[in-house]
Motif scaffolding. Sequence first.
Motif, short mmCIF file in Angstrom:
data_model
loop_
_atom_site.label_atom_id
_atom_site.label_comp_id
_atom_site.label_asym_id
_atom_site.label_seq_id
_atom_site.Cartn_x
_atom_site.Cartn_y
_atom_site.Cartn_z
N LYS A 223 -25.47 -16.70 -28.01
CA LYS A 223 -25.55 -15.84 -26.98
C LYS A 223 -27.12 -15.11 -27.01
O LYS A 223 -27.29 -14.83 -28.16
N PHE A 224 -27.58 -14.66 -25.91
CA PHE A 224 -28.63 -13.72 -25.89
C PHE A 224 -28.21 -12.31 -26.45
O PHE A 224 -27.02 -12.02 -26.00
N THR A 229 -33.34 -8.36 -23.38
CA THR A 229 -33.56 -8.52 -21.80
C THR A 229 -34.40 -7.34 -21.31
O THR A 229 -34.36 -6.35 -21.54
N ARG A 230 -35.33 -7.93 -20.49
CA ARG A 230 -36.40 -7.09 -20.10
C ARG A 230 -36.59 -7.60 -18.47
O ARG A 230 -36.56 -8.65 -18.18
N ARG A 329 -31.37 -13.61 -15.97
CA ARG A 329 -29.88 -13.39 -15.65
C ARG A 329 -29.69 -13.24 -14.05
O ARG A 329 -30.39 -12.74 -13.49
N TYR A 330 -28.76 -14.14 -13.55
CA TYR A 330 -28.80 -14.37 -12.11
C TYR A 330 -27.29 -14.87 -11.67
O TYR A 330 -26.60 -15.09 -12.42
N ILE A 382 -22.51 -19.51 -9.10
CA ILE A 382 -22.46 -19.51 -10.59
C ILE A 382 -23.04 -17.84 -10.77
O ILE A 382 -23.79 -17.44 -10.21
N LYS A 383 -22.85 -17.80 -12.23
CA LYS A 383 -23.18 -16.26 -12.60
C LYS A 383 -23.96 -16.77 -14.09
O LYS A 383 -23.17 -17.67 -14.80
N VAL A 384 -25.05 -16.50 -14.29
CA VAL A 384 -25.52 -16.77 -15.72
C VAL A 384 -26.16 -15.47 -16.38
O VAL A 384 -26.68 -14.82 -15.65
N ASN A 385 -25.55 -15.33 -17.47
CA ASN A 385 -26.00 -13.86 -18.13
C ASN A 385 -26.24 -14.33 -19.81
O ASN A 385 -25.92 -15.44 -20.13
N GLU A 386 -26.25 -13.23 -20.44
CA GLU A 386 -26.41 -13.23 -21.84
C GLU A 386 -25.38 -14.02 -22.52
O GLU A 386 -25.49 -14.57 -23.66
N GLU A 387 -24.20 -13.72 -22.13
CA GLU A 387 -22.71 -14.55 -22.81
C GLU A 387 -22.71 -15.83 -22.58
O GLU A 387 -22.57 -16.68 -23.52
#
Length: 443
Positions: A223-224, A229-230, A329-330, A382-387
Amino acid sequence: MKKISILWMMAAISCLLLACSSSEDDVDLGEAKTVVNMLSDPIPINLTREQQVFVNDNNQFTLNFLKTVNETDRSGKSFIYSPLSITYVLGMVNDAAIGLTEEEIEQTLGFHEGGIQAVNDYCKKLIDGLPKVDNKVTLNIANAIFLNKTSMLQPQFTQDMQTYYDAKAEALDFTAPETLDHINGWCNEKTNGMIPTILDEVDPSMVSYLLNAIYFKADWASKFDQKNTRNEAFTSEDGSQTELPLMRQNVLINYAKCDIYSAIKMPYGNGEWYMTVMLPEEGKTTDDIINRLASYGFGDVEGWFCGTMGDEPPANYFRSYEVDLKLPRYETSSDTDNLQDGLTGLMKKMGINRAFDDGLAEIPNMCEQPVYINMMRQKAKIKVNEEGSEAAAVTIAGVTGKNIGSGSVEYPKATFHANRSFVYVIRENSSGVILFVGKFTGL
């Protein structure tokens, strides 16, 4: 003695504070920091030789669909679709088709002259096998048939749907208001709330609605860290810039580069599922990537990367790299009804015509009367994040009656900053099956 104890305590506290300070400084990943190993050993799904050919050629349908959507949708906005979900719905229709209608469906989907039984066996193999590949990944593939209570399905079709698609027909009153809620409720349940509705209204003249839902949820193999994240500038294809949250980490990952694009394979769970992200090279665009994919296929399984072929993998084949990675992240949602001529129009462009034609469709084995496909639609998200990633799609086809008549190894380094438009797919490694295809433009 007391003085010595106090001095030791002060030294220990100083070391602890220094360690905390060093951890905070590690937020800047521009320098060499701890590298996360994203390479892992796969657990394969077993396919017959014929089924592996089906995977390769159905993936070509997927990439052709990606190209057709990209050519149709010139809005510049992001999109996400699941051609595999379309394959399942048309596979169910194909079970009842004959003649040139069956031939068109099978040829377009990449099944050539495999025949109904082979297509059904293939779909069943994926339903049973794909969800079991990685217990760290949630994958649900569901099919349903909602039948107008004024109609009846053929017994063999009913049996085939249960045997090969795990789809049990449910008779409903298509004139009752609660039927719309029931069908949409099925979509909401099977996609964990990501696709709450698929129909705006139920057409009482429809004989049946056939549906497929695919739901995928998985954490990255690594995971990120949210603190890395910036908000940074992201450039869309029209040259406009916007601020987006870019996730960042140093990873040991499969990376490749050619004249059109560079790419990474981001693994989920134990590594059997992954997202391939393709970033255009200087002077190239996502159109160039998509056109190359449609022309050469997805080379890292069927051939060599970017379509080059040979006895030995060239330098641009996927290899292990230490990569300085940035990824947005989107969230993206898509609906084929927003495209010109919708999903029906896309399927016709790709070669399926007779199944949608009242006069030419040869689908006699679904209901007591011959039918044709009157409407098709897909919604995807779709959801893309740090997890990790969460994605879902629902495809529906409405049919109506015809008018008769790691370690200490040194790895090469690369920078992969996805701060401009890119193309991506979500795929299962051992079979090569592509679940989702998409383009992210920041819009």
